[in-house]
Design a protein around this motif. Sequence first.
Motif, PDB file in Angstrom:
ATOM      1  N   UNK A  62      21.183 -14.228   3.015  1.00 24.04           N
ATOM      2  CA  UNK A  62      21.685 -15.539   2.416  1.00 24.04           C
ATOM      3  C   UNK A  62      21.318 -15.494   1.015  1.00 24.04           C
ATOM      4  N   UNK A  63      22.050 -16.170   0.275  1.00 21.62           N
ATOM      5  CA  UNK A  63      21.752 -16.320  -1.138  1.00 21.62           C
ATOM      6  C   UNK A  63      21.939 -17.728  -1.510  1.00 21.62           C
ATOM      7  N   UNK A  64      21.213 -18.211  -2.532  1.00 27.31           N
ATOM      8  CA  UNK A  64      20.985 -19.425  -3.060  1.00 27.31           C
ATOM      9  C   UNK A  64      20.696 -19.446  -4.499  1.00 27.31           C
ATOM     10  N   UNK A  65      21.643 -20.415  -5.047  1.00 26.04           N
ATOM     11  CA  UNK A  65      21.457 -20.646  -6.636  1.00 26.04           C
ATOM     12  C   UNK A  65      20.417 -21.624  -6.657  1.00 26.04           C
ATOM     13  N   UNK A  66      19.196 -21.326  -7.340  1.00 30.86           N
ATOM     14  CA  UNK A  66      17.661 -21.866  -6.832  1.00 30.86           C
ATOM     15  C   UNK A  66      17.252 -22.115  -8.197  1.00 30.86           C
ATOM     16  N   UNK A  67      16.454 -23.307  -8.119  1.00 27.11           N
ATOM     17  CA  UNK A  67      15.558 -23.779  -9.397  1.00 27.11           C
ATOM     18  C   UNK A  67      14.123 -23.744  -8.765  1.00 27.11           C
ATOM     19  N   UNK A  68      13.185 -22.955  -9.499  1.00 25.28           N
ATOM     20  CA  UNK A  68      11.785 -22.746  -9.264  1.00 25.28           C
ATOM     21  C   UNK A  68      10.846 -23.311  -9.983  1.00 25.28           C
ATOM     22  N   UNK A  69       9.694 -23.644  -9.841  1.00 26.95           N
ATOM     23  CA  UNK A  69       8.743 -24.155 -10.706  1.00 26.95           C
ATOM     24  C   UNK A  69       7.572 -23.112 -10.649  1.00 26.95           C
ATOM     25  N   UNK A  70       7.096 -23.053 -11.919  1.00 31.29           N
ATOM     26  CA  UNK A  70       6.093 -22.145 -12.285  1.00 31.29           C
ATOM     27  C   UNK A  70       4.897 -22.758 -12.956  1.00 31.29           C
TER      28      UNK A  70
END
Length: 525
Positions: free
Chosen positions: A310-318
């Motif tokens: 499965x693939x997701x258009x994602x926002x991640x926090x660093x």
Amino acid sequence: MLKTLVSNLSNLAKDKFAWLSLFSGCALTFAYSPFGVWPVVFASLLIAVWLTDKPDPKLAAKYGFLFGFGWFALGISWVHVSIAEFGGLPLAISVLLMALLCAYLALYPTLAFIFASYFTHTPWQRVLALIAGFAITEWLRAHLLTGFPWLRFGYTLTDSPLNTLAPWVGEFGLTLLIILVVTSLYYLLKQRAIYLAIVSFLGISALYSVPLIQGTLKYSGDEVTTLLVQGNIKQSLRWEPEQFWPTMSKYRDMTRPNWQGVDLVVWPEAAIPEFEDIAYPFLENLDKAATFNGTALITGIPDYQFDTRTAYNTLITLGKKEKEDSEGQYHYLHKNRYQKHQLLPIGEFVPFEDLLRPIAPLFNLAMSSFTRGEAVQPNLLANGLHVLPAICYEIAFSELVRGNFTAESDILFTVSNDAWFGDSHGPHQHMQIARMRALELQRPLVRVTNNGITGVYDPLSKVQHVIPQFEANILKTDVKLINGVSWYAEHGNRPIWFIVAFIVLILTTAKVKPMVLKRFERNFL
């Protein structure tokens, strides 16, 4: 049959009212950004209300459809830029696809005008019918076939004096308010129906008085320094594997000299084009750099999970999750992320893909097999800030964005890549829609894109700062936080729908009662 079709088209071409209806719909484009001549919406809709003031539903449908077709044909003409440049289709086919899309969207205002044509006996009935008709058809347009709520009337008021009503009635309420004002004005001019004008004036005055009685939202006194990074990567290069590292390096190098004194760094949608699992070493180092400099970074990235495919258009926090943190937070699939829910048809998923993908490159674009995230997800936590996220055209879905709002939400944050649409009015409309969400929720907007329009917007002062389009640049600016929760953020469109339901009840009673009386007279008197 062909002769009949040619004859009908010939008659239509000779109909001056048909041309007027089409042109009035086209003129609506100038009420939206970047033109911003918002009074045009009242003039255009006034013409449409006049032309469709017919007891014959067929005539109302004809002029209503032409109005709607002009509205979308010019209003979303920017869609053709992406179809023509990246779709790999002959010009004739791409124009035909655009025409079909605009014809489909034109069906919704057509249905509203047809519905109102059954209530032309008294002015007040038609006014209510148009309000209820547009409420229902605009809701349908926002939901059917995944929905496309672009270019609703209310967005034209984003920079008008009426924008102060957005925190109370939202864009949906502003749309219906425009219809009330226009129809009341029409019947004032046509039949001197002064009572309708008085009702409209009193209604708007009452809405304006509410903030004076209950007070308004205010700044909390806290400010955060944000760094927005616009990489300006050519769309043709974004998904070329040999360009992944140069793209990632560009964003890193643009950020590196500006870490100090920044509370939050933001990169745009899929700023990191590599799959998250593969880009882990790069992300780990970026996480350490953000933490070392006492800040947090939010970036877009595609996430393909190899175990589930499965693939997701994602926002991640660093970087830092809370202000007091001394270590970074990032590890693969950590929970401080957002997965896009409202996917773009063709661009992010392809319906009937086994049938459509082989037809043309338009149906087989890179990154067009994403999976939906949940509709409601926690806000992102970045350096002590609660960040309300939306990816790309999700920002046009007001109830989706509001559904993720909490009283703790500090910033409305949206990312996009509008490089698909070139130097058209599409990116300007997109920014206008995002600013309307900020007005509704009364939260500062931070919007970062690949090539513009990147900027911040303060819904209290109505001040906007942007990076010029089509250049690689940064924007470092202070954002004032706001205390309190707006009426719209708390209640959404529910109060509006109560009013619409009441209107439908009134119209039903007004339509059914005479029929019952006539039947009673015929059978018993």
